[in-house]
Each structure stands twice: as structure tokens, then as C-alpha cells.
Design an enzyme around this catalytic site. Structure first.
Site, PDB file in Angstrom:
ATOM      1  N   GLY A 192       0.817  -1.153  -0.061  1.00 45.43           N
ATOM      2  CA  GLY A 192       0.062   0.170   0.013  1.00 45.43           C
ATOM      3  C   GLY A 192       1.019   1.118   0.128  1.00 45.43           C
ATOM      4  N   LYS A 193       0.392   2.317  -0.371  1.00 44.97           N
ATOM      5  CA  LYS A 193       1.105   3.725  -0.562  1.00 44.97           C
ATOM      6  C   LYS A 193      -0.173   4.604  -0.067  1.00 44.97           C
ATOM      7  CE  LYS A 193       4.376   2.463  -4.052  1.00 44.97           C
ATOM      8  NZ  LYS A 193       5.280   2.952  -5.499  1.00 44.97           N
ATOM      9  N   GLY A 194       0.374   5.569   0.635  1.00 48.85           N
ATOM     10  CA  GLY A 194      -0.670   6.813   1.044  1.00 48.85           C
ATOM     11  C   GLY A 194       0.081   8.030   1.179  1.00 48.85           C
ATOM     12  N   GLY A 195      -0.802   8.894   1.621  1.00 50.90           N
ATOM     13  CA  GLY A 195       0.014  10.385   1.859  1.00 50.90           C
ATOM     14  C   GLY A 195       1.078  10.205   3.034  1.00 50.90           C
ATOM     15  N   ALA A 196       1.039   9.407   3.790  1.00 50.44           N
ATOM     16  CA  ALA A 196       2.009   9.324   4.933  1.00 50.44           C
ATOM     17  C   ALA A 196       3.148   8.475   4.682  1.00 50.44           C
ATOM     18  CB  ALA A 196       1.367   8.890   6.245  1.00 50.44           C
ATOM     19  N   GLY A 197       3.083   7.732   3.678  1.00 50.20           N
ATOM     20  CA  GLY A 197       4.227   6.843   3.311  1.00 50.20           C
ATOM     21  C   GLY A 197       3.908   5.461   2.676  1.00 50.20           C
ATOM     22  N   ILE A 198       4.760   4.627   2.785  1.00 51.27           N
ATOM     23  CA  ILE A 198       4.492   3.478   1.924  1.00 51.27           C
ATOM     24  C   ILE A 198       4.669   2.193   3.052  1.00 51.27           C
ATOM     25  CG2 ILE A 198       5.753   1.678   0.401  1.00 51.27           C
ATOM     26  CD1 ILE A 198       7.237   4.070  -0.900  1.00 51.27           C
ATOM     27  N   VAL A 199       3.744   1.303   2.715  1.00 54.03           N
ATOM     28  CA  VAL A 199       3.349   0.175   3.779  1.00 54.03           C
ATOM     29  C   VAL A 199       3.954  -1.069   2.875  1.00 54.03           C
ATOM     30  CG1 VAL A 199       1.748  -1.136   4.866  1.00 54.03           C
ATOM     31  CG2 VAL A 199       1.361   1.202   4.516  1.00 54.03           C
TER      32      VAL A 199
ATOM     33  N   ASP B 256      -9.048  11.340   9.381  1.00 52.31           N
ATOM     34  CA  ASP B 256      -9.103  10.546   7.955  1.00 52.31           C
ATOM     35  C   ASP B 256     -10.066   9.174   8.055  1.00 52.31           C
ATOM     36  OD1 ASP B 256      -8.657  10.361   5.197  1.00 52.31           O
ATOM     37  OD2 ASP B 256      -6.323   9.627   5.380  1.00 52.31           O
TER      38      ASP B 256
END
Length: 1003
Positions: free
Chosen positions: A701-708, A820
Site C-alpha cells: 500500500g501507498k498513502g499520503g503518510a508513506g509506503i506500507v 481521515d
């Protein structure tokens, strides 16, 4: 010796014959039973009758030939079987029908099936078969008539080999993950009648060869596919075509005129595409057409005159286009018309006056146009009209009296027009009526409520008219009403005590009227009230103490009346009350300063000369007297000036010391870049183990806070590692890092994702979470397997997520605002238990009621509360709104945005479709839910609409949400009230014959 050799020879022949003998059908069936889990020998097993001691011809699902020696049909549909399909099924040599639909069977489709040369029907739909479609099947099953693999997990390109099945009449490949283009060879079947490739991931152009299928009766190509260009002209060669569904698949351009050749077509669905230009004139030559949906496109121009020849038309949907001109009078002459939806266009002129005279009209929605003139007088002449919506036009004149006798009517929405005259007598007594919206007109006269009223009525909106007279006591008979909006009229007299009988009431607005007398204490019996506005009336007397019985009341406005007496101190205990206005009355005494009163602004009490307290002046009885009231307000003394100078000097020295320490610490940090693990519980791994997970292949996963990343620790444990975006040194917020550590590090709750620890080297931060194997709710619900998420599972997820948010809002100190909340931030463990995730944007809510960083992002598109647009402030009620959107996703199965046209989100769409009336939930219910407890769905929908109220004060708290969801009504089954009802089949979806997809909990 010869005898011995002879015996050896005979033994060898016997062994060879035994080894080469095919498996018996009896053993083949037992092998099949073994491969299907959930098919054991216990009495509750669906295959419990498959016993060695009985003839296999008596087993459930098995049909034999007349000799009772060979299986000719095997139908195990809908038995909740899982496991895999044994290749030994190929030993049922005379099998003609094999149906395993509506189970949970996985694995590849065994190519050995190809040896069943006599097979005519093969139905594997609604399972979880994966892999590519085996080409061997196409070479062996030469007699196959029906092939149905709908709703599985098959991948690869559309199989070309199936074109070798020359006897095929029914082919359903929809609802899989097939990619690529439709092969041109798909136009070569000589006798095919049904072809469905909808619900895949197909691209490219629709091949013109499709026009060669001259025997085709049904064609389904829409949904999830993304074709290039438009329909090929060769589509007109399908002379036998009866149903064509090409909805929602990216088609562009104009509808080809060749479509007029389809003289047997009775259903045409092309909605939710990008068609443009005028409506093709040749559409009017389709004399057999019964249903035509061209909505949600970009058509321009006027309705063609040729449509007057569509004498069999029952459904005409042209809404959400760019059509203009008048609605032709012939629309009112169509003899079979039942559904007419033309909303959100630019139509002008009047409504055809003969509309409804055919006696079959069921639904009319002409809202959001520029229509003028009067309403047709006979729209309900056949007493079949259920929904009538004309809001947002320029209509004038009176409401036809005939509507007061329309016993079939369930919804009437005529707000925002110029209607005058009185409300028809009998309207509020219609037995099926659930919603009345007549707001923002010029209606006059009294409210025509007699003894007999509709107990099903859920919403009455008569705001901003010129209605007058007293409110009749019979209004208490509206026992099902949830919203009663009478504001902006000229009602007078007392508010009847019978209002207390409205037990379902959540919002009442009687403001801007002439009501007089005391406030009826009986109103406190309405336990579900969240919004009460009685402002700007002539009310007198005291504020009733009973008002505190409304435990979930959020908004209370009694301003600009003639109320007297003191403010009840018990109001301070109403924890849900977030907005209160008692201004401009004749109240007296001390304003309480405890409990909820500490949150109310002093402006809520202005205009009451005899009230006293903070900002209101001292009380007359000297309560505020003391020795600290007199302070010098003159120029500062010399000693005070000296103290100020010394204070500034001390502050300067302190700042210098802090700066030196900070500089040294930064220098020290720059000299050391070693990774450090901070654990929040006992961990059996190190930072090196975590770093090993940071590989491209492990990204989940990728999001505004970083990569998972997904990580496997040395002991076999799975973790999720979030690598935060690089931050600048000294950043006060570190891109969400500090907020996550401060909150998650100490949180222990069953329904919140647990933070195990974090690794840091002063430049990069890695958060280590427990791993959730089933991903996010958004991925599951909006993926192609969302239909497997049955209602019980959805309700369970809703309640668990609510409990997680409730903990953040009410059990953390200070309370935590998520900021969020969305379906992608609700993660599911192996048991599909919900966990609230991603606190990268969470902030502590300060005592001031605002978050520490109002410039930070306030959520994801489609989930952001409307007040953020003009306040830029986020609080816990913003989370409640976002959670309401998640509930709507669970009920409708739709994403928050992207499915409703430009600028329209799920909240606006649901309000449009249901008018916020919970009894209309079936109109928006996820069509993949085939059997549901309707009272539960209705209740969850009701909670969702409370959460997404426009005004934040009208929304419940998360604690109240949990309480309402937990106390969901459980209706006992009876002959008159079934526990479950089948959801209506979507008009937009092709009929597949499938009714009950399996529950994900059983996967």
C-alpha cells in the site's frame, strides 16, 4: 512348472486389467466428496446422504439414467461447499449436466473435464475458481450448449478457444478478471443466443465482427470494462437481439443510426458512458422497445419527435445529460409508460398535461430543470403512481386535488417551486405515503391533518410557505415521522402535547412561526431527537426540566421567544448537547457554569436582561461580590515596568540556552545514524529484521503518510511496516510521525490496529503494526468480490469500527480526532474483524475545541465534512460524518465518489434517491445483497443519515452511534413480517440467475 508359469501369466493379465480399468462412477463421486470441504459425513453436512451403504443414484444432487448405473446430472448448487473440484469428476462418463454454482469452490478448473464429451450444461458460476480458463475444455466438450463461469477469479485474456464450441447457445464469462480485447473470433458462433463479457477488465474497441452473431438475443458488455470509441455500426446486424446492456464501460461518440435495425430490441441500457451529440433519431423506430436508459451521458439537443412511435415504452431514463427544449406533449400519450426520469437537464416549458392519463405511471422525476406551468391534473389516474418529484423548477399554480386521493403514492417532492393554494385534503392520510416535501413554495391555508393519517410517513417538510392556523392534535398520529419541518410559516396557537407521541422523531423545526403558550414538556418523550428549534415564536412560560430526558439531543434553540424563569441546571448533564441558544427571552438568574455549560458561548444567553454570569454582568444578589473586583487600570507603576524589563531579560537568556542545547543535539544526531528500535510490547525481532522487509515486492500500500510493506519476521510472524515520508529536521509534526507515536503507542483496544514498535535513525521512521491479512474494507467492498460480503458481516464491521472510533473520542485523554476516517482505513483481520487504522493525521483535540494544526489535511475526498470548506476546522463530529459515509458504502456497495457524475458524492446521491427517508433504502441497496433483514438495513441507513447531517450539531457522537447500532431492532419472524426480504435486482445489471453469493467469512 508349466502350470506355475500359466498361473503367473494369468495373474499378470489380471493385474494389468485391474490397473487399467477406469475408476467407477461410485468412486469418482466419493473422490469428489473428499475434495469438497464442508462435505463430511456428519448429519449437518450438505452431502450427508452420500454414504457408501446407499446407492449413489439416491444421493442429493445426483440424477441417473433409466438403468440406474450411470450419472447423467450432478447439481450441487448453493450447498455452501468449498475446497477444490476433483479431476475424478471426469469419470462420470455419461454426464450431461454439471452445476456447482453458488458455492465457495476454489482452485483451477480441472482440464480433465474435457473428457466428458456428452456434457451439455456446465455451470460453475459464483465460486472462487482461479487461474486461466483451460483450453482443453473447448476441444473436448463438443456438445456443450451452456457454459457459465460468471463471478469467479479467472484471469488472463478472454479465452479464444471457446469459439470452437460450435453448439454453444449460452456463454457467460462476466464477473471475472479477464483482460485484453474482445477477440474478433467472438463473432463466429453459429447458434449463440446469450453472450456476456461484462464485469471484467477488457479494453480496446468492440470488434465489428460481433455483428455476425445473427442468432444472438442477449448481449452484455458493460461494467468495469473500459472500451475505446463507441458502438460499431455492425451492431445493427444483430437482428434477433432482444436485450443489450452496454452500461458503464467508457463508450464515446454518438449512437450509430444502424441501431434502428434492431426491431426486436426491448431493453437498451447505455447509461453511465460518455456518449455525446443528439439522441439518434433512429432510436424512435425501435417499435418493440420497452426499457431505454441513456442517463448519465453527455447527450445534447432535444428529445426526437420519432420517440412518439415508442408505443411499448415502459421506462425512459434520460436524466443527467445536457438536453434542452420542451418535454414533447407525446410523452404524455405513451400508452405503456411507467417510469419517466428526466432530472438534471435543461428542459423548459410545461409538463405534458396528459402525463399519467394512461393509468400506468409509477415514477416521475423531473427535478432540477427549468420547467414552468402547472402540474398535470391526472398523473395518478390509474392509482399506481408511487414517486412524484418535481423539485427545483419554476412550476406555479395549485397542487392537483387528485393527489390527495392517490393511495399508491409513497413519495412526493415538490419543493423549491412557486406553487400556491392549499395542500390537498387527504394527502396526509394516504396509507403508503412516506415522504412529503413541499418546502420553499407559496402554499397557504391550514395543515389538512384529520383523524386518519399515514403512520408510514417518515418526513414532512413544509418549510418556508405561508401556512397558518393551529397545529392539529392529530399530528400525534404520525407515529413514524422522523423529521418534522414546519419553519418559516404562520402557524399559531400552542404546540400540542400530542407531539410527544412521535417516538421516531429525530429533528423538529418549528422556528419562525407564531406558536404561543408554554413549551409542551411531552416533547421530552421523543427519545431520538437530536435537533430541536423552536426559535422566533411567541412561546412563554418556563423551560421544562423534562427536556433533559432527551439523551442524544445535539441542538436546542429556544431563542427570541418570551420564556421566563431560570435555566434548569440539569441541562449541564446533557453530554450530547453541543449547541444551545436561549438568547433574547426574559430568563433570569445565574447561568450555570458546570458540565455542558462550560462549552456554550456567552452569545447563547444575550438579550436576557435578568440573566447573570460570565460576560453577562454581576448578579443582583451579590453572588459575584468579592475583594478582587477592583484593580488599577491606570498607567503602569515604575515597579511594574522594572519587572517587565527583568522578565524580558530572563526570557532572552533562556532562549539562548535552548538554542545552544538544540544545536549540540543536532550535531550529535548528525554524527550517529544508527537504527534504534522502540518497542511497545515484547518483540522477538530487531530493526535489521524490519529493514529486510523494505523491498519493492513487499509493498502492499501507498498513502499520503508513506509506503506500507508486508514483513515476515524470523519467528514467522507477519507485520505491516509503514515507512514514513522523509522529513526535514526539526519539523514539528514530522509528517504525522509524532502524532502516530503519541497516540498508538499507548492505545490498546480490540478494534484499533496495534502499533508494535517503531524504528528510527533520525532521518527515516518505520512504524511496525500488526498485520491484517484481509486488507482494507474499501478493497474488499469495492472489489469484484464485494458481493461475498454478506449483510451480517457488513453490520459486524460497522459496529466494530464504531467502537474503535468511540474509544478515540471518549476514552482517550485528551480525546483524539482521527481526521481521515474512510473504508480504506478500516482493516480486516483473518476473521474479518474490523480495526481502525492510520493515525498519521490524528491530532489531539485541545481544550479550545480546535485541532493543533488546522492547515493539515482534513480527510479524503468524499469523506470530508461540509463545514470544513468554510471553517477549516476539524473536530470529532468531522469523524462522525466520515463514518456515516462508510456506513453508506456498506449499505449501497458504492464508492464515495466517481459513480454519480461530476461533483456528486455518495451523500448527495443517497439524499437524491431516498430523500433521507430510511424506508426508501431499497432504492440504493447494494444489488449484490440478495437476502437481507430489511429492518436492520433500514436502521443502519438511518444511523448513516444521522451521521452525515449537514450541520455538525445535528450529528450524534460516536458513543451514541455505538449505542444506536447496538440496540438495532430485532423483529421476530412471522407470517406477516418476514425476517428477510430479497433486495430488488438492479435495472443496470444483467440477470444472471444467481441469488446468494457466499459470505467472505467462510472463505
Amino acid at each position: 512348472m508349466k502350470l506355475f508359469l500359466l498361473l503367473l501369466f494369468l495373474l499378470h493379465i489380471s493385474h494389468t486389467f485391474t490397473a487399467s480399468r477406469p475408476i467407477s462412477e461410485f468412486r469418482a463421486l466419493l473422490s469428489l466428496k473428499t475434495s469438497l470441504t464442508g462435505a463430511g459425513d456428519d448429519k449437518n453436512s450438505p452431502l450427508s446422504s452420500w454414504k457408501v451403504s446407499t446407492s449413489f443414484c439416491t444421493w442429493i444432487g445426483v440424477t441417473c439414467d433409466v438403468s440406474r448405473r450411470h450419472v447423467t446430472s450432478l447439481d450441487l448448487s448453493g450447498l455452501n461447499l468449498s475446497g477444490t473440484l476433483s479431476p475424478d469428476v471426469s469419470h462420470l462418463r455419461l454426464l450431461q449436466n454439471l452445476s456447482l454454482a453458488e458455492n465457495l469452490i476454489s482452485g483451477p478448473i480441472p482440464p480433465e473435464i474435457s473428457s466428458l464429451s456428452g456434457l451439455r450444461h456446465l455451470n460453475l458460476s459464483n465460486n472462487v475458481f482461479n487461474g486461466s480458463f483451460p483450453d482443453e475444455i473447448s476441444s473436448g466438450l463438443v456438445n456443450l450448449r451452456v457454459l457459465d463461469v460468471y463471478n469467479n477469479n479467472l484471469t488472463g485474456d478472454l479465452p479464444v478457444s471457446v469459439t470452437n464450441l460450435t453448439q454453444l447457445r449460452h456463454l457467460h464469462l462476466g464477473g471475472n478478471y479477464f483482460a485484453g480485447k474482445i477477440p474478433p473470433s467472438y463473432g463466429s458462433w453459429p447458434v449463440i443466443e446469450y453472450l456476456a463479457v461484462s464485469g471484467n477488465e477488457l479494453v480496446g474497441k468492440i470488434p465489428p465482427e460481433i455483428g455476425n452473431l445473427t442468432t444472438l438475443r442477449e448481449l452484455y458488455i458493460g461494467y468495469y470494462n473500459a472500451f475505446e470509441d463507441g458502438l460499431p455500426p455492425e451492431i445493427g446486424n444483430l437482428s434477433e437481439l432482444v436485450r443489450f446492456d452496454g452500461a458503464n464501460c467508457g463508450l464515446t461518440g454518438e449512437i450509430p443510426p444502424e441501431i434502428g435495425k434492431l426491431q426486436k430490441l426491448d431493453t437498451l441500457f447505455l447509461q453511465v458512458n460518455v456518449f455525446s451529440g443528439p439522441l439518434t433519431w433512429e432510436l424512435g423506430t425501435l417499435s418493440s422497445l420497452k426499457s431505454m436508459d441513456l442517463s448519465n451521458n453527455m447527450f445534447t439537443g432535444e428529445i426526437p419527435a420519432s420517440f412518439a412511435e415508442l408505443k411499448n415504452l415502459t421506462l425512459l431514463n434520460l436524466f443527467r445529460n445536457k438536453l434542452h427544449g420542451e418535454i414533447p406533449e407525446f410523452i404524455g400519450d405513451l400508452p405503456e409508460l411507467e417510469v419517466l426520469q428526466l432530472w438534471e437537464n435543461n428542459f423548459t416549458g410545461s409538463i405534458p398535461q396528459k402525463l399519467g392519463e394512461n393509468g400506468k405511471l409509477n415514477l416521475v422525476d423531473l427535478s432540477s430543470n427549468k420547467l414552468t406551468g402547472t402540474l398535470p391534473p391526472n398523473m395518478c389516474s390509474g392509482n399506481k403512481l408511487e414517486t412524484l418529484i418535481t423539485l427545483g423548477n419554476f412550476l406555479f399554480g395549485s397542487i392537483p386535488d387528485s393527489l390527495g386521493k392517490c393511495e399508491s403514492l409513497t413519495r412526493i417532492r415538490m419543493g423549491e417551486n412557486f406553487l400556491n393554494g392549499s395542500i390537498p385534503k387527504g394527502l396526509f392520510g394516504l396509507p403508503k405515503l412516506t415522504q412529503v416535501e413541499l418546502q420553499d413554495n407559496y402554499l397557504s391555508g391550514e395543515l389538512p391533518v384529520a383523524g386518519g393519517v399515514s403512520v408510514n410517513l417518515g418526513q414532512i417538510s413544509l418549510s418556508n410557505n405561508q401556512l397558518s392556523g393551529p397545529l392539529p392534535p392529530a399530528i400525534g398520529n404520525f407515529t413514524g415521522v422522523q423529521k418534522l419541518l414546519l419553519d418559516g410559516n404562520k402557524f399559531q396557537g400552542p404546540i400540542p402535547s400530542e407531539v410527544g407521541k412521535l417516538q421516531q422523531l429525530s429533528k423538529i423545526d418549528f422556528s419562525h412561526n407564531l406558536f404561543s403558550g408554554r413549551i409542551a414538556p411531552e416533547i421530552s418523550r421523543c427519545k431520538l431527537l437530536t435537533f430541536v428549534d423552536l426559535s422566533r415564536n411567541e412561546l412563554s412560560g418556563e423551560i421544562p426540566n423534562e427536556i433533559t430526558a432527551m439523551k442524544i439531543l445535539n441542538y436546542l434553540n429556544l431563542s427570541r421567544n418570551h420564556l421566563v424563569g431560570s435555566i434548569p441546571g440539569s441541562i449541564s448533564s446533557m453530554q450530547s448537547l453541543t449547541s444551545l441558544d436561549f438568547s433574547y427571552n426574559n430568563l433570569s438568574g445565574l447561568v450555570p457554569g458546570t458540565g455542558q455549560f462550560s462549552y456554550f458561548n456567552y452569545t447563547s444567553f444575550l438579550g436576557n436582561p435578568d440573566l447573570c454570569g460570565p460576560y453577562l454582568g454581576p448578579c443582583k444578589d451579590g453572588v459575584a461580590k468579592g475583594g478582587h473586583q477592583s484593580h488599577s487600570k491606570g498607567p503602569l507603576s515604575a515597579s511594574m515596568k522594572l519587572l517587565l524589563v527583568l522578565g524580558l531579560l530572563v526570557c532572552s537568556i533562556a532562549f539562548a540556552v535552548v538554542a545552544i542545547i538544540k544545536a549540540r543535539s543536532l550535531k550529535k544526531a548528525s554524527e550517529s545514524r544508527a537504527w534504534r528500535l522502540t518497542a511497545f510490547q515484547r518483540l522477538d525481532f530487531t530493526c535489521d529484521d524490519v529493514l529486510d522487509s523494505l523491498k519493492e515486492d513487499n509493498i502492499i500500500g501507498k498513502g499520503g503518510a508513506g509506503i506500507v510493506y508486508k514483513g515476515v519476521m524470523p519467528n514467522g510472524d507477519l507485520v505491516a511496516v509503514k515507512r514514513l515520508a522523509a522529513m526535514s529536521r526539526g519539523s514539528s509534526h514530522d509528517h504525522g510521525f509524532n502524532a502516530e507515536i503519541q497516540t498508538l503507542g499507548r492505545i490498546r483496544h480490540r478494534h484499533i490496529v496495534r502499533l508494535l514498535g517503531f524504528c528510527s535513525n533520525h532521518e527515516t521512521n518505520l512504524l511496525v503494526y500488526e498485520y491484517m491479512p484481509n486488507g482494507s474494507l474499501g478493497e474488499v467492498l469495492h472489489g469484484k468480490k464485494g458481493g461475498h460480503l454478506h449483510w451480517d458481516t457488513r453490520y459486524k464491521i460497522a459496529l466494530e469500527a464504531a467502537k474503535g472510533l468511540c474509544y478515540l473520542h471518549h476514552d482517550c485523554s485528551p480525546l483524539i480526532v482521527h481526521r481521515d476516517v474512510k473504508s480504506n482505513n478500516i482493516l480486516l483481520d483473518s476473521n474479518f474483524e474490523a480495526h481502525v487504522a492510520d493515525f498519521g493525521l490524528a491530532k489531539f483535540l485541545q481544550d479550545s475545541g480546535t485541532s493543533e494544526c488546522m492547515s493539515a489535511i482534513a480527510g479524503s475526498y468524499g469523506y470530508i465534512a461540509p463545514e470544513y470548506a468554510y471553517t477549516l476546522k476539524v473536530d470529532e463530529k468531522s469523524d462522525v460524518y466520515s463514518f456515516g459515509v462508510v456506513l453508506l458504502e456498506l449499505v449501497t456497495g458504492r464508492k464515495p465518489v466517481g459513480e454519480f457524475g461530476d461533483g456528486v458524492d455518495i451523500v448527495q446521491w443517497v439524499r437524491k434517491m431516498t430523500d433521507s427517508n430510511k424506508d426508501s433504502v431499497l432504492k440504493v441497496l447494494d444489488p449484490r445483497l440478495s437476502s437481507i433483514p430489511i429492518h436492520e438495513v433500514t436502521h443502519v441507513f438511518y444511523v448513516a443519515m444521522l451521521c452525515v447531517e449537514e450541520q455538525a450539531v445535528e450529528r450524534p457522537t460516536m458513543r451514541e452511534v455505538v449505542q444506536i447500532l447496538t440496540e438495532i431492532p430485532k423483529l421476530p419472524p412471522s407470517k406477516d413480517q418476514p425476517m428477510t426480504e430479497s433486495a430488488p435486482e438492479s435495472e443496470l445489471s444483467p440477470k444472471s440467475g444467481v441469488q446468494s453469493p457466499p459470505d467472505l467469512l467462510n472463505l
